[in-house]
Scaffold this motif. Sequence first.
Motif, short mmCIF file in Angstrom:
data_model
loop_
_atom_site.label_atom_id
_atom_site.label_comp_id
_atom_site.label_asym_id
_atom_site.label_seq_id
_atom_site.Cartn_x
_atom_site.Cartn_y
_atom_site.Cartn_z
N THR A 8 -62.84 30.13 12.15
CA THR A 8 -64.17 30.42 11.60
C THR A 8 -64.36 29.75 10.25
N ARG A 9 -63.28 29.65 9.46
CA ARG A 9 -63.39 28.95 8.17
C ARG A 9 -63.73 27.48 8.40
N ARG A 42 -60.08 33.99 12.44
CA ARG A 42 -60.43 33.82 11.03
C ARG A 42 -60.22 32.38 10.57
N ALA A 43 -59.10 31.78 10.96
CA ALA A 43 -58.82 30.41 10.52
C ALA A 43 -59.84 29.43 11.11
N ARG A 87 -67.43 27.36 9.31
CA ARG A 87 -68.34 27.50 8.16
C ARG A 87 -68.56 26.16 7.49
N ALA A 88 -67.48 25.40 7.30
CA ALA A 88 -67.63 24.08 6.68
C ALA A 88 -68.47 23.16 7.57
N GLN A 100 -65.14 23.95 17.78
CA GLN A 100 -64.53 25.26 17.55
C GLN A 100 -63.47 25.56 18.61
#
Length: 479
Positions: free
Chosen positions: A317-318, A314-315, A321-322, A293
């Motif tokens: 965090t996407r 936001r970018a 998530r994956a 991260q």
Amino acid sequence: MGADHNRPAPPTPPGVRRVLVATVVPLFVLTVIAAVVLWPRDGGPEVDGGSPVPRYHGTVTRVVTEECPPQPETPEGGGPGVADGPCGTVTVRVEQGPDAGQQVETPIPTGPGAPTVAVDDRIVLVKLTDPADPAASTYNIAEHQRGAPLIWLAVVFALAIVAFGRWRGVAALAGLAATFAILLTFVLPGIGAGGSPLPIAVVGSALIMFVVLYLTHGVTAQTSVAVLGTLGSLVLTGLLGTLATAATHLTGYGSEDATTLSMFRGDVDLHGLLLAGIIIGSLGVLDDVTVTQAATVTELAHANPGLSRLQLYRAATRVGRAHIASTVNTIVLAYAGASLPLLLLLTADSRPVTEILTSEFLAQEIVRSAVATLGLIAAVPLTTGLAAVVTAAGRTAAGHTAEGHTAEGHTAASRPGPADGGDVPAARTPGGGRRTADRNLALEALGGGRAAEGFPDDHAPTHPPAGRPHREGGTDTAW
């Protein structure tokens, strides 16, 4: 002049560096002090395990199989049976001990888990002495020698890591050695000496984290963000584990190994040992997620310096998530693979499924997986938020520095232009020429040299000048 694609990333501004140092250094000092306080002062209580059975190396020179003799009738009245095979003798050349160089005969190993031997196999012999007649002794084959295959496997393992990772691979091997050193000199002796497993595991994991992350990834702002995210997630994992084990009334006696340990070391807190295992097991996955991260935020900011702090979060965090979606399955499969014999045993249980799932044996595995996953999920927003704040602060500080130079009279408008007989200034955008060049380089790498949709023509990716080598620039923010 055009932008230099080979330049390293700009150093972290002094203000951001001071904040990180003021945060990380005290935590490291506290960890070292806690390790000194908890360091085992002795080896713990003595365990009377009896005198060890002598073990010697040998090589099989001959194997003779024969028909197994009939067994006597069983007490239930059945007929004579045949002993479980194979039957026969094995001739072994002893390589150690008082009988070194001699040939001895042993029975062929039988029973569950018995090794299958052949000529030229290198095996381990145990010497058994008759209690009634100490002068009489016999040899039995215990297992195969595994030293040489394990050494070759370790060499291939190390060569593969170094060949692929180069100096980073060497650092990873050094970090692995440091991990084993901390486990073998601090964590295990501390718990074995009767210390509380939970604080020892937390401090030991923190030591491993500091040493391994900085050794493997360098002393950078990006690594410091990963360290802070990992440490915060470890503390949260410990709290969640304490609450979960208390709510489910787990005692730590959920495995045969724990029960056997309690017989030899009654002073070991098995409940605390369960929590320690959860924390240490979570560390390996946590540092993977936090480093990823932190690196993702740095790469996004390098590829598009126009992204705001919220957009970076936001970018990244996407991406997180994956990563979490795949890692959750990894955690469950890792625990299932380690407990496969237990799971097979439970499938043969005649009890209802609900009783099996809530049993001590299986409940602790469920708690392990759930707590580790919750700590992993918390690591993504925590580390991503810290990385976005640090990256945006560093970019803002760098922007103020650039504006200060411009105010001193180094603007394009103050330079002599063609009408004054001077050189034509390099084209600049509101974000700065270097910023545009960095974005163009990233778009070129991602789009294969084609202009990305949504960007004006003057922002299209550019190719490096002909004849100039193109190397991938580093993006780790140097201290």
